[in-house]
Design an enzyme around this catalytic site. Structure first.
Site, PDB file in Angstrom:
ATOM      1  N   TRP A 100      -2.572  -1.097   0.279  1.00 24.61           N
ATOM      2  CA  TRP A 100      -2.609  -0.236  -0.917  1.00 24.61           C
ATOM      3  C   TRP A 100      -3.629  -0.772  -1.909  1.00 24.61           C
ATOM      4  CZ3 TRP A 100      -1.071   4.199   0.270  1.00 24.61           C
ATOM      5  CH2 TRP A 100       0.073   4.417   1.046  1.00 24.61           C
ATOM      6  N   ASP A 172      -0.277  -1.500 -10.047  1.00 19.96           N
ATOM      7  CA  ASP A 172       0.413  -0.530  -9.193  1.00 19.96           C
ATOM      8  C   ASP A 172       1.785  -1.143  -8.919  1.00 19.96           C
ATOM      9  OD1 ASP A 172       1.508   0.904  -7.102  1.00 19.96           O
ATOM     10  OD2 ASP A 172      -0.242   0.771  -5.791  1.00 19.96           O
ATOM     11  N   LYS A 196       9.902   5.149  -4.289  1.00 20.07           N
ATOM     12  CA  LYS A 196      10.427   3.881  -3.780  1.00 20.07           C
ATOM     13  C   LYS A 196      11.650   3.450  -4.599  1.00 20.07           C
ATOM     14  CE  LYS A 196       6.576   3.820  -1.255  1.00 20.07           C
ATOM     15  NZ  LYS A 196       5.298   3.459  -1.811  1.00 20.07           N
TER      16      LYS A 196
END
Ligand SMILES: *Cc1c(COP(=O)(O)O)cnc(C)c1O
Length: 362
Positions: A100, A172, A196
């Site tokens: 990511w 993030d 999440k």
């Protein structure tokens, strides 16, 4: 409904209370005689949901008045662009701790190439399949911002503390937001996908320091400009109404659980229990560096000499009601995601399953 132990990495387990409230709202939202997916977002009933959601965020994370909370579309992957568009001028610095993080960096490199300037990785753990968090690095003081990925969902590593950065810090936090206390004042931007820890897919949160905005000289596309969404109260255009509703209910549940500090204690306990079993059980071995182990995603593989048992264990765990423990397709092995809504009982069930499997192979 059949009860399973849901270890999915995202979308993932959500609090049953939030799901029940969502079912109610799908039938009749706030006694309007309409479903939550049928109402106009320009109504006082919907405004009340937005307000409650925002204030729950502020309360749960202790967000100071210097920052604003936004609920947007696009996913964390769009967040990569939000960060660049609002903060990139000449130089961006990234900590490359996983796929990511690398994808976020790729976007910055692309924009730098097109518009001039540069985007650099100040350190990377790609040399060891991202199994650790690099610590020996210097954040360039001439960077517009420093971007980190606090929890590396695929590799099970986590930066569980607020780092000090000489330049605006952007994080993030898709997969560990609200799992532990965070000093929001240290960040210019915290963003992530909701799916999440805070709700269903479809809504992206952004916590942005207002005075860090307006510093770039280039044009920012309207929809990517945080100021647009601050001015519009996250309703410049039609917001993802249903995901935001479920997010609000998930935050309500978290508050009822005692908030972030209380859930953090439970999270640490859940992760510790499972890591202890991985370290004890001769059939399994953890993949992340011990000091960087994530409390959200626990990654492990069959111990050397037992590799051939991988598929058998997956099938065995499945027969015991475990769902989603297969590792990410890019790394293999196993991954148990222990997000806020994952109950301690599920972790106990997984541990029992690992112990039973050990007995079978004595
Ligand atoms: C899941 C995840 C993403 C991608 O999220 P999308 O909402 O699917 O774009 C980005 N970063 C991290 C750390 C993630 O865990």
């Amino acid at each position: 409904m059949k009860k399973v132990h849901n270890f999915n990495a995202g979308p993932c387990v959500l609090p049953q209370e939030a799901i029940d409230a969502a079912i109610e709202a799908l039938k009749d939202f706030s006694s309007t005689g309409m479903s939550v997916i049928e109402i106009s977002h320009r109504t006082k009933e919907w405004e009340a949901v937005m307000d409650e959601c925002r204030s729950l965020w502020k309360e749960l994370l202790n967000i100071p008045d210097t920052h604003e909370v936004l609920m947007l579309g696009g996913g964390a992957s769009m967040g990569f662009l939000y960060a660049i568009m609002n903060f990139f001028e000449k130089k961006a610095a990234y900590l490359e701790t996983g796929v990511w993080a690398k994808k976020a960096l790729k976007e910055a490199k692309g924009i730098a190439q097109t518009c001039g300037g540069e985007a650099v990785a100040v350190a990377s753990s790609a040399d060891k399949t991202y199994c650790y968090i690099p610590k020996d690095y210097t954040i360039p003081t001439d960077a517009d911002y420093f971007h980190i990925t606090t929890n590396n969902t695929i590799y099970g590593t986590e930066i569980r503390y607020d780092i000090d950065s000489p330049v605006p810090l952007i994080a993030d936090m898709s997969s560990d937001i609200l799992s532990r206390p965070v000093d929001v004042s240290k960040y210019a931007l915290i963003y992530g996908g909701a799916q999440k820890n805070v709700g269903p897919a479809g809504v992206t949160f952004a916590i942005v320091r207002k005075d860090a905005l307006g510093k770039v000289s280039h044009y920012i596309p309207t929809m990517l400009n945080f100021q647009t969404h601050i001015d519009g109260g996250s309703m410049f255009n039609t917001p993802p109404v249903f995901p935001i509703f479920v997010m609000k209910e998930t935050l309500k549940w978290l508050k009822k659980m005692g908030g972030v500090e209380a859930i953090n204690k439970i999270n640490v306990k859940k992760a510790q229990m499972l890591y202890d079993e991985i370290d004890r059980n001769p059939l399994f071995v953890g993949t992340a560096a011990k000091e960087d182990r994530s409390i959200m995603n626990v990654c492990f593989v069959m111990a050397p000499g037992h590799e051939e048992l991988q598929d058998e264990f997956l099938a065995f765990a499945k027969s015991k009601g475990m769902v989603g423990i297969k590792g990410h397709r890019s790394v293999g092995g196993f991954r148990a995601s222990l997000y806020n809504a994952c109950p301690v009982e599920s972790v106990e069930a997984l541990i029992a399953c690992m112990q039973e499997f050990e007995q079978l192979h004595k």
